[in-house]
Design an enzyme around this catalytic site. Structure first.
Site, PDB file in Angstrom:
ATOM      1  N   ASP A 215      19.807  11.791 -12.884  1.00 53.88           N
ATOM      2  CA  ASP A 215      20.046  11.135 -11.610  1.00 53.88           C
ATOM      3  C   ASP A 215      20.685  12.077 -10.587  1.00 53.88           C
ATOM      4  O   ASP A 215      21.601  12.821 -10.913  1.00 53.88           O
ATOM      5  CB  ASP A 215      20.999   9.946 -11.888  1.00 53.88           C
ATOM      6  CG  ASP A 215      21.245   9.097 -10.674  1.00 53.88           C
ATOM      7  OD1 ASP A 215      20.275   8.544 -10.153  1.00 53.88           O
ATOM      8  OD2 ASP A 215      22.411   8.993 -10.246  1.00 53.88           O
ATOM      9  N   GLU A 258      15.566  13.692 -10.595  1.00 51.48           N
ATOM     10  CA  GLU A 258      15.527  12.890  -9.371  1.00 51.48           C
ATOM     11  C   GLU A 258      16.108  13.742  -8.248  1.00 51.48           C
ATOM     12  O   GLU A 258      17.313  13.809  -8.059  1.00 51.48           O
ATOM     13  CB  GLU A 258      16.340  11.602  -9.487  1.00 51.48           C
ATOM     14  CG  GLU A 258      16.093  10.711  -8.275  1.00 51.48           C
ATOM     15  CD  GLU A 258      17.302   9.926  -7.764  1.00 51.48           C
ATOM     16  OE1 GLU A 258      17.094   9.052  -6.915  1.00 51.48           O
ATOM     17  OE2 GLU A 258      18.435  10.184  -8.171  1.00 51.48           O
TER      18      GLU A 258
HETATM   19  C1  GLC Z   1      20.162   7.238  -7.749  1.00 56.96           C
HETATM   20  C2  GLC Z   1      19.646   5.903  -8.256  1.00 56.96           C
HETATM   21  C3  GLC Z   1      20.168   4.793  -7.384  1.00 56.96           C
HETATM   22  C4  GLC Z   1      21.682   4.849  -7.339  1.00 56.96           C
HETATM   23  C5  GLC Z   1      22.142   6.233  -6.887  1.00 56.96           C
HETATM   24  C6  GLC Z   1      23.628   6.388  -6.952  1.00 56.96           C
HETATM   25  O1  GLC Z   1      19.630   7.569  -6.520  1.00 56.96           O
HETATM   26  O2  GLC Z   1      18.243   5.905  -8.299  1.00 56.96           O
HETATM   27  O3  GLC Z   1      19.731   3.544  -7.837  1.00 56.96           O
HETATM   28  O4  GLC Z   1      22.180   3.870  -6.470  1.00 56.96           O
HETATM   29  O5  GLC Z   1      21.571   7.228  -7.706  1.00 56.96           O
HETATM   30  O6  GLC Z   1      24.091   6.277  -8.264  1.00 56.96           O
END
Ligand code: GLC
Ligand code: CA
Length: 564
Positions: A215, A258
């Protein structure tokens, strides 16, 4: 080399196909939303285990679970309070190991979240850090006496946050956070933090997971005078994460980044094949929606042409929708206005820099355009990542807060609570969708299983065909340039064979003339029905396409003796 010797603990098959992720189909789901087994209104791991055969029959090969860890749930679990156990609402570690075992038995792989950037402010690390500035944990977070450092870092959650600094009355300092103010960022300048995150990764690998969706990777380090994204220090740590994975767990495990960035910046997360195995293609996603609304291929062609080559052992992850808003950070201001105008007339549909709607409502429930987008998802270079419920055409609920409107219970049947839970409706973690168009009475797995022509069964067939032809996963891509801009056409070439993809992005029928002279003598065979089309000659090849129609052809050699 000792480093790559097979590890006896690895799941069967993992070493045989260390590049499995390049030919995978990933299904993203929220345990909380999928199936409740004990009637408390919250989906759980035993519920998910009972639904694995459904996922198998859908034709996906890998399941990505949204956060399953103990959490105050102020960011749906991305605010982690303990990295080493399971949220008790969802089950136990033992349930989790059973899930992995059952999934592997069905030849399905399991990905979990590795949330590296921040913790919850309820995490004991942060509690210790704020209470005692002399504690070892204090330096695990990023503190400042003023709120004016790193001013060039943008704010991501523009609807809720005004600054990336929040005053902590206990520590009497500001702490740094790129997301919600209840999610303090970890301090990667501290080697103890780096080591702890490596331990988190090891822990879940020891539970048998096949990999991680990592993430928010661009934001690990902060440096004055930069926008604090994609810094060399961040890449150095991520390479260390990968090296640890390879060294200790052998080939066959996977890291998916991500990184919501432009293609050139995402490219860096693949390194020389020594950083991430996969990365989401964020910029192409909004352009698929743009192209279909403008009825014009240019947005797709342009972004794919700007997409750099990636190392051989790497793969893009292509997606249409996910659990977040449809982000519009990677488009121009003009295109963003266009997207809002076309897809989010009601201000409730907007959040942060994006649109919080599901696929079917974005397409106004148009079956043909939903199919076309799935066709693109499965034919553009990369691994498709599907979002739970989109295979049914599930709707959303824009009256729920934050991004919860796209996280409602999975619709299994037309029974009470959509077959998701036996709890009283009021007790469900979120109401099921029940409007006349997208409601569970109309849109559910059971009903769609019964109808051969349902979207669910159509998606199944599409996945079968995609998986039969490795061209889609592994082939090179070349665009054709027909004069009719409403038609997108490209080839996917792999091991001496070519697949031709032709898509009508328009809501009206379109003619197209394709220059296929390089394939003169070949017979295009349509992949869904196996029907041979007229042989290719040196003249322009003519096709007529119905509204939003797409065709996939295998370009077979002409039978001996030339054209027929
Ligand atoms: C990422 C996740 C999202 C979350 C963010 C902060 O972007 O996909 O859902 O709110 O991280 O943790
Ligand atoms: Ca439950």
């Amino acid at each position: 080399m000792a480093d790559t010797e097979p590890n006896p603990e690895l799941p069967i098959g993992a070493e045989k196909d260390p590049l499995w992720y390049k030919t995978a189909v990933i299904y993203e789901l929220h345990v909380r939303a999928f199936q409740d087994s004990n009637g408390d209104g919250i989906g759980d791991l035993p519920g998910l285990i009972s639904r694995l055969p459904y996922l198998k029959s859908l034709g996906v090969t890998c399941v990505w679970l949204l956060p399953i860890f103990p959490s105050p749930q102020r960011d749906d679990g991305y605010d982690i309070a303990d990295y080493y156990s399971i949220n008790p609402d969802y089950g136990t570690l033992e349930d989790f190991r059973r899930l992995v075992e059952e999934a592997h038995r069905l030849d399905l792989r399991i990905l979990v979240e590795l949330v590296v950037n921040h913790t919850s402010d309820q995490h004991p690390w942060f509690q210790e850090a704020r209470l005692d500035p002399a504690s070892e944990k204090h330096d695990w977070y990023v503190w400042s006496d003023t709120d004016d450092r790193y001013r060039e870092a943008r704010i991501i959650f523009t609807d809720t946050e005004r600054s990336n600094w929040t005053w902590d009355p206990l520590a009497k300092k500001y702490f740094w956070h790129r997301f919600f103010s209840h999610q303090p960022d970890l301090n990667y300048d501290n080697p103890a933090v780096q080591e702890e995150i490596l331990n988190v990764m090891r822990f879940w690998l020891d539970q048998g997971v096949d990999g991680f969706r990592v993430d928010a990777v661009p934001y690990l380090f902060e440096r004055e005078g930069t926008n604090c994204e994609n810094l060399p220090e961040t890449h150095a740590f991520l390479k260390q994460l990968r090296a640890t994975l390879d060294r200790e767990y052998g080939p066959g495990k996977m890291l998916l980044a991500e990184a919501n960035q432009w293609p050139a910046d995402v490219r860096k997360y693949f390194g020389e094949g020594d950083e991430f195995h996969m990365g989401f293609h964020f910029p192409v996603m909004p352009r698929l929606f743009m192209a279909i609304r403008r009825e014009e291929r240019t947005p797709i062609v342009e972004i794919m042409q700007q997409t750099p080559e990636i190392p051989d052992n790497c793969q893009w992850a292509i997606f249409l929708r996910n659990h977040d808003e449809l982000t519009l950070e990677m488009v121009t201001d003009e295109d963003r206005d266009y997207m809002y105008r076309e897809y989010a007339q009601d201000p409730r549909m907007r959040i942060n820099v994006g649109i919080r709607r599901r696929l079917a409502p974005l397409m106004d429930n148009g079956r043909r355009s939903i199919e076309l987008l799935h066709g693109l998802l499965c034919s553009l270079p990369g691994t498709p990542v599907m979002y739970y419920g989109d295979e049914l055409g599930m709707g959303d609920n824009i009256y729920l807060g934050d991004r919860n409107g796209v996280r409602t219970p999975m619709q299994w049947t037309g029974d009470r609570n959509a077959g998701f839970s036996r709890a009283d409706a009021a007790r469900l973690y979120a109401p099921v969708i029940s409007d006349p168009v997208y409601g569970y009475q109309a849109i559910n797995v059971e009903a769609q299983e019964r109808s051969k022509s349902s979207l669910l069964n159509w998606v199944r067939r599409l996945l079968q065909i995609r998986q039969r032809y490795p061209h889609f996963a592994l082939g090179t891509m070349n665009f054709l340039h027909p004069t009719n801009l409403r038609v997108l056409a490209f080839t996917r070439h792999h091991e001496g064979q070519t697949i031709l993809v032709v898509c009508n992005l328009s809501r009206f029928a379109q003619p197209v003339e394709l220059d296929l002279s390089a394939y003169e003598g070949a017979v295009p065979v349509e992949l869904m029905g196996g029907t041979p089309f007229p042989v290719i000659t040196q003249h322009l090849y003519q096709l007529s396409l119905g509204p939003y129609m797409f065709l996939w052809f295998r370009l077979d050699d002409a039978p001996q003796g030339g054209s027929t």
